[in-house]
Design a protein around this motif. Sequence first.
Motif, PDB file in Angstrom:
ATOM      1  N   ALA A   1      30.114  43.113  36.185  1.00 11.09           N
ATOM      2  CA  ALA A   1      30.832  43.117  37.456  1.00 11.09           C
ATOM      3  C   ALA A   1      30.872  41.714  38.052  1.00 11.09           C
ATOM      4  O   ALA A   1      29.914  40.944  37.958  1.00 11.09           O
ATOM      5  N   SER A   2      32.010  41.392  38.661  1.00 10.32           N
ATOM      6  CA  SER A   2      32.144  40.099  39.337  1.00 10.32           C
ATOM      7  C   SER A   2      31.507  40.173  40.714  1.00 10.32           C
ATOM      8  O   SER A   2      31.064  41.238  41.163  1.00 10.32           O
ATOM      9  N   ALA A   3      31.519  39.059  41.424  1.00 10.47           N
ATOM     10  CA  ALA A   3      30.972  39.018  42.784  1.00 10.47           C
ATOM     11  C   ALA A   3      31.989  39.447  43.832  1.00 10.47           C
ATOM     12  O   ALA A   3      31.695  39.397  45.031  1.00 10.47           O
ATOM     13  N   LEU A   4      33.178  39.876  43.408  1.00 13.72           N
ATOM     14  CA  LEU A   4      34.141  40.412  44.358  1.00 13.72           C
ATOM     15  C   LEU A   4      33.602  41.665  45.029  1.00 13.72           C
ATOM     16  O   LEU A   4      32.737  42.351  44.463  1.00 13.72           O
ATOM     17  N   PRO A   5      34.086  42.016  46.214  1.00 16.58           N
ATOM     18  CA  PRO A   5      33.651  43.269  46.840  1.00 16.58           C
ATOM     19  C   PRO A   5      33.810  44.475  45.929  1.00 16.58           C
ATOM     20  O   PRO A   5      32.983  45.390  45.949  1.00 16.58           O
ATOM     21  N   SER A   6      34.869  44.497  45.132  1.00 15.00           N
ATOM     22  CA  SER A   6      35.093  45.622  44.205  1.00 15.00           C
ATOM     23  C   SER A   6      34.297  45.497  42.928  1.00 15.00           C
ATOM     24  O   SER A   6      34.127  46.483  42.200  1.00 15.00           O
ATOM     25  N   GLY A   7      33.844  44.295  42.603  1.00 17.58           N
ATOM     26  CA  GLY A   7      33.178  44.046  41.327  1.00 17.58           C
ATOM     27  C   GLY A   7      34.140  43.923  40.162  1.00 17.58           C
ATOM     28  O   GLY A   7      33.708  43.785  39.012  1.00 17.58           O
ATOM     29  N   ARG A   8      35.434  43.934  40.409  1.00 22.20           N
ATOM     30  CA  ARG A   8      36.414  43.934  39.326  1.00 22.20           C
ATOM     31  C   ARG A   8      36.390  42.627  38.535  1.00 22.20           C
ATOM     32  O   ARG A   8      36.081  41.556  39.061  1.00 22.20           O
ATOM     33  N   THR A   9      36.780  42.773  37.267  1.00 22.88           N
ATOM     34  CA  THR A   9      36.903  41.616  36.385  1.00 22.88           C
ATOM     35  C   THR A   9      38.295  41.536  35.771  1.00 22.88           C
ATOM     36  O   THR A   9      38.544  40.709  34.895  1.00 22.88           O
ATOM     37  N   ASP A  10      39.219  42.398  36.211  1.00 24.89           N
ATOM     38  CA  ASP A  10      40.576  42.378  35.688  1.00 24.89           C
ATOM     39  C   ASP A  10      41.536  42.904  36.756  1.00 24.89           C
ATOM     40  O   ASP A  10      41.112  43.403  37.795  1.00 24.89           O
ATOM     41  N   TYR A  11      42.824  42.795  36.472  1.00 28.61           N
ATOM     42  CA  TYR A  11      43.843  43.160  37.447  1.00 28.61           C
ATOM     43  C   TYR A  11      44.010  44.668  37.582  1.00 28.61           C
ATOM     44  O   TYR A  11      43.864  45.412  36.613  1.00 28.61           O
TER      45      TYR A  11
ATOM     46  N   PHE B   1      41.927  35.715  35.529  1.00 22.91           N
ATOM     47  CA  PHE B   1      41.483  36.519  36.663  1.00 22.91           C
ATOM     48  C   PHE B   1      40.319  35.828  37.373  1.00 22.91           C
ATOM     49  O   PHE B   1      40.257  35.799  38.608  1.00 22.91           O
ATOM     50  N   GLN B   2      39.415  35.244  36.599  1.00 16.35           N
ATOM     51  CA  GLN B   2      38.269  34.553  37.184  1.00 16.35           C
ATOM     52  C   GLN B   2      38.718  33.362  38.030  1.00 16.35           C
ATOM     53  O   GLN B   2      38.291  33.207  39.185  1.00 16.35           O
ATOM     54  N   SER B   3      39.601  32.520  37.500  1.00 13.57           N
ATOM     55  CA  SER B   3      39.964  31.295  38.209  1.00 13.57           C
ATOM     56  C   SER B   3      40.934  31.545  39.355  1.00 13.57           C
ATOM     57  O   SER B   3      40.911  30.829  40.360  1.00 13.57           O
ATOM     58  N   LEU B   4      41.791  32.571  39.215  1.00 17.39           N
ATOM     59  CA  LEU B   4      42.817  32.824  40.228  1.00 17.39           C
ATOM     60  C   LEU B   4      42.372  33.794  41.317  1.00 17.39           C
ATOM     61  O   LEU B   4      42.830  33.684  42.453  1.00 17.39           O
ATOM     62  N   VAL B   5      41.528  34.743  40.960  1.00 17.15           N
ATOM     63  CA  VAL B   5      41.147  35.776  41.928  1.00 17.15           C
ATOM     64  C   VAL B   5      39.693  35.607  42.370  1.00 17.15           C
ATOM     65  O   VAL B   5      39.424  35.372  43.555  1.00 17.15           O
ATOM     66  N   VAL B   6      38.767  35.694  41.436  1.00 17.80           N
ATOM     67  CA  VAL B   6      37.348  35.646  41.805  1.00 17.80           C
ATOM     68  C   VAL B   6      37.001  34.311  42.458  1.00 17.80           C
ATOM     69  O   VAL B   6      36.468  34.275  43.576  1.00 17.80           O
ATOM     70  N   ASP B   7      37.309  33.220  41.768  1.00 14.42           N
ATOM     71  CA  ASP B   7      36.935  31.909  42.297  1.00 14.42           C
ATOM     72  C   ASP B   7      37.655  31.594  43.603  1.00 14.42           C
ATOM     73  O   ASP B   7      37.064  31.025  44.530  1.00 14.42           O
ATOM     74  N   GLN B   8      38.938  31.936  43.689  1.00 15.76           N
ATOM     75  CA  GLN B   8      39.687  31.618  44.899  1.00 15.76           C
ATOM     76  C   GLN B   8      39.252  32.481  46.076  1.00 15.76           C
ATOM     77  O   GLN B   8      39.168  32.005  47.211  1.00 15.76           O
ATOM     78  N   TYR B   9      38.982  33.750  45.827  1.00 12.52           N
ATOM     79  CA  TYR B   9      38.567  34.616  46.930  1.00 12.52           C
ATOM     80  C   TYR B   9      37.218  34.172  47.486  1.00 12.52           C
ATOM     81  O   TYR B   9      37.026  34.108  48.707  1.00 12.52           O
TER      82      TYR B   9
ATOM     83  N   ALA C   1      44.584  39.641  30.848  1.00 15.67           N
ATOM     84  CA  ALA C   1      44.247  41.069  30.863  1.00 15.67           C
ATOM     85  C   ALA C   1      45.319  41.816  31.614  1.00 15.67           C
ATOM     86  O   ALA C   1      45.580  41.521  32.770  1.00 15.67           O
ATOM     87  N   ALA C   2      45.968  42.779  30.993  1.00 16.65           N
ATOM     88  CA  ALA C   2      47.017  43.548  31.641  1.00 16.65           C
ATOM     89  C   ALA C   2      46.426  44.449  32.709  1.00 16.65           C
ATOM     90  O   ALA C   2      45.244  44.795  32.653  1.00 16.65           O
ATOM     91  N   PRO C   3      47.221  44.836  33.718  1.00 17.13           N
ATOM     92  CA  PRO C   3      46.694  45.709  34.767  1.00 17.13           C
ATOM     93  C   PRO C   3      46.093  46.982  34.199  1.00 17.13           C
ATOM     94  O   PRO C   3      46.658  47.612  33.306  1.00 17.13           O
ATOM     95  N   GLY C   4      44.929  47.339  34.727  1.00 22.62           N
ATOM     96  CA  GLY C   4      44.297  48.594  34.347  1.00 22.62           C
ATOM     97  C   GLY C   4      43.411  48.510  33.131  1.00 22.62           C
ATOM     98  O   GLY C   4      42.682  49.437  32.830  1.00 22.62           O
ATOM     99  N   THR C   5      43.435  47.390  32.406  1.00 25.13           N
ATOM    100  CA  THR C   5      42.588  47.293  31.234  1.00 25.13           C
ATOM    101  C   THR C   5      41.186  46.898  31.635  1.00 25.13           C
ATOM    102  O   THR C   5      40.953  46.357  32.706  1.00 25.13           O
ATOM    103  N   LYS C   6      40.237  47.146  30.784  1.00 26.76           N
ATOM    104  CA  LYS C   6      38.853  46.802  31.054  1.00 26.76           C
ATOM    105  C   LYS C   6      38.398  45.740  30.060  1.00 26.76           C
ATOM    106  O   LYS C   6      38.606  45.866  28.865  1.00 26.76           O
TER     107      LYS C   6
END
Length: 446
Positions: free
Chosen positions: A27-37, A282-290, A17-22
């Motif tokens: 929503a993910s479990a990240l504080p921001s709820g983001r699912t993309d870069y 994004f899930q494996s590198l950001v959500v899961d790692q964070y 997913a390119a930056p800014g795309t939806k």
Amino acid sequence: MTVTSVLMSTVPASAQAAPGTKTGAEASALPSGRTDYRSLADYETDLAELARRHPRLVKPITLPERTHEGRVVRGVEITENAAGRDGKPVLLVVGMHHGNEWPSGEVTMEFGLDLVRNYGRDRQITGLLDKTRIVLVPIVNVDGFVKNTRRNANNVDMNRNYGFGWGESPPYQGAAPWSEPETRNVRDLISTRQVTTFLTMHTCLANMLYPPLQHKAGLPQDIGAFRSFADAMGTQNGYYHTTSADDYETSGEVIDWSYYATRGLGVTVEVCTTPLTLPRTFQSLVVDQYLGTNGFEGKGVRGSFVTALQQAADREAHSVITGKAARGAVLRITKDFPLWTNPVAQPDGTTRPLAFDNHLTSTMEVSDRSGHFTWDVNPSLRPVPPYQADGVHTEHPGFVQESWTLTCARPDGTVLQTAKVRVDRGEHERIDLKQCRERFHPKAEH
């Protein structure tokens, strides 16, 4: 930082997913709820909104130099009473020295959101932000991020351009040490604050690295402290730790200069999937790692960040200056000294190291009514460096017996007292500022 990081530039983590795309996902479990870069605009909006909505906790900062293409580099400082000039120890976290290592910026930004959301709710976070100041800069190399390239717009690798030991990472080390505005920005961040702990975030090996960068430089004097700190972070994120040279040898990286200039512990954290064979999304590198995965659920990179805040707050891991001045007095500590590059070719045909000056300075304001102050600082005793005027020394034991120069001044800059303060790691030094107290509010003449 690593060879695997270079491979990411061929098939970037962002391929999903390119930056800014939806993506349209929940929503993910990240504080921001983001699912993309995030895009650059997303980062700038999130940083600005964090400061706007939480002015007591968050102070926006702009680094002094624009990038080669004229872009601004932004960050935030987070602590209780962020606008105050206190004497708290600082944790600095920066992302994206390499512009295509997007997860490094994402986890940095998420931690800022996380801290603010949990201040006043989570006892541990609240206590740490009452005692420490954290500085977050998600994107150091803004031009590289916009272009999705490892290097900056001048085709220089930011993490090979720092002056200490510079000169043995061609062809992307830059024309000279500190030749790039982005590296000078980070130098300014560290040189003007008491950064007792420093994390530079990268991808993608799931490990943590500390000096030396080259085997010929030998182990740093505080190697035991580095290993203990990295061990503590590893209990949270599951990453192994080693010297940067044992990963592979480079020169001119930020963690080398920051340690030998300040003695604060600087560690490179390589965020990656665990195990490394997983697809990079994004899930494996950001959500899961964070958030933690593969047996580290509920810990992860977030837990390692909290561990770093604890390290920054630990007074056995840095130094403390205490005393009594006058309420409203401005205290400043400074130190000036040279450091050197690797031996490099000179115009006259010789080969020798280049020297460069280092100026460390930071301030605090005495706010207590009684005039008592406590200032958490890095030790004045600096590690003897391996790179010196006459070449590289594998054996370089001990510490340079330096002192901080401390001044006590009125808010208008009038210096009322100057003193030398020599303080080692884990030591508390009390300084007598009686002269400053007496001159700050002089008695009226009759």
